[in-house]
Design a protein around this motif. Structure first.
Motif, mmCIF file in Angstrom:
data_model
loop_
_atom_site.group_PDB
_atom_site.id
_atom_site.type_symbol
_atom_site.label_atom_id
_atom_site.label_comp_id
_atom_site.label_asym_id
_atom_site.label_seq_id
_atom_site.Cartn_x
_atom_site.Cartn_y
_atom_site.Cartn_z
ATOM 1 N N ALA A 39 0.834 -1.204 0.000
ATOM 2 C CA ALA A 39 0.000 0.000 0.000
ATOM 3 C C ALA A 39 0.870 1.255 0.000
ATOM 4 N N PRO A 40 0.574 2.215 -0.862
ATOM 5 C CA PRO A 40 1.348 3.458 -0.862
ATOM 6 C C PRO A 40 1.254 4.149 0.503
ATOM 7 N N SER A 141 -4.543 10.761 -5.379
ATOM 8 C CA SER A 141 -3.614 10.581 -6.484
ATOM 9 C C SER A 141 -2.860 9.258 -6.390
ATOM 10 N N SER A 142 -2.261 8.977 -5.239
ATOM 11 C CA SER A 142 -1.441 7.759 -5.129
ATOM 12 C C SER A 142 -2.272 6.483 -5.179
ATOM 13 N N TYR A 143 -3.553 6.569 -4.803
ATOM 14 C CA TYR A 143 -4.434 5.403 -4.889
ATOM 15 C C TYR A 143 -5.306 5.446 -6.146
ATOM 16 N N ASN A 144 -5.099 6.472 -6.990
ATOM 17 C CA ASN A 144 -5.796 6.623 -8.263
ATOM 18 C C ASN A 144 -7.319 6.523 -8.098
ATOM 19 N N ILE A 145 -7.862 7.300 -7.183
ATOM 20 C CA ILE A 145 -9.279 7.248 -6.869
ATOM 21 C C ILE A 145 -10.082 7.969 -7.947
ATOM 22 N N GLN A 146 -11.031 7.240 -8.532
ATOM 23 C CA GLN A 146 -11.896 7.782 -9.575
ATOM 24 C C GLN A 146 -13.328 7.961 -9.086
ATOM 25 N N ARG A 159 0.639 -5.065 2.835
ATOM 26 C CA ARG A 159 0.174 -5.427 1.487
ATOM 27 C C ARG A 159 -1.340 -5.334 1.410
ATOM 28 N N ILE A 160 -1.825 -4.898 0.269
ATOM 29 C CA ILE A 160 -3.267 -4.800 0.059
ATOM 30 C C ILE A 160 -3.827 -6.195 -0.169
#
Length: 180
Positions: A39-40, A141-146, A159-160
């Motif tokens: 995980a970031p 941004s780091s998790y690229n949330i849309q 770890r995810i």
């Protein structure tokens, strides 16, 4: 005889190279927002105190990381289940963490009203813009949330283990954390 020694030496060198490659690639997991990745990490202010804290400071515990905004109907609907999960599992090596996607908020009072309305009692980070030019948040941004909500279940090694896009329930989360 010399030829056999050379062949043996070459085989040994290839085997050592292969083992070294396997060790290095297994010890260096990719950082990212997908299942199986590390995980970031991020460091952001906590709602409760305003002090900076990091996701990595929770390493060693199973983390339920929930990303939300105050105006989001599914975020509002799932919050009581997240609070209940926090209460039931906080002494069992599981921590619920919230991240308010502040750059997605529609008004400046939304976060405070949400936190008070639901009496959120678990640590909650406030996402911050990366910089003045890029107003997108660090976590967004780091998790690229849309879209929101998003929930990540992160194992004790960082770890995810699960990525859940959309609303979660207590039963769903309980089943997934018990697997770990």
């Amino acid at each position: 005889m010399l030829r056999q020694r050379i062949i043996s030496l070459v085989v040994l060198i290839v085997a050592i190279g292969f083992i070294s490659y396997a060790v290095v690639t297994n010890q260096s997991p990719k950082v990212g927002a997908e299942k199986g990745m590390l995980a970031p990490d991020f460091t952001l202010p906590l709602w409760e105190t305003g002090e900076q804290a990091s996701l990595s400071s929770y390493r060693g515990e199973i983390v339920v990381l929930n990303l939300w905004a105050s105006w989001c109907p599914p975020c509002r609907k799932e919050m009581p289940d997240l609070i209940r999960l926090h209460e039931d599992y906080k002494n069992q090596g599981v921590v619920v963490l919230g991240v308010n996607l502040a750059t997605h908020e529609r008004d400046e009072n939304g976060v405070e009203e949400f936190m008070n309305e639901f009496k959120v009692n678990f640590p909650t980070f406030i996402d911050q813009p990366i910089d003045q030019v890029n107003r997108r948040g660090v976590v967004a941004s780091s998790y690229n949330i849309q879209s929101i909500p998003y929930t990540y279940i992160i194992d004790s090694n960082g770890r995810i283990a699960h990525v859940i896009r959309g609303e979660v329930t207590y039963g769903m989360l309980e089943t997934l954390i018990k697997e770990l």
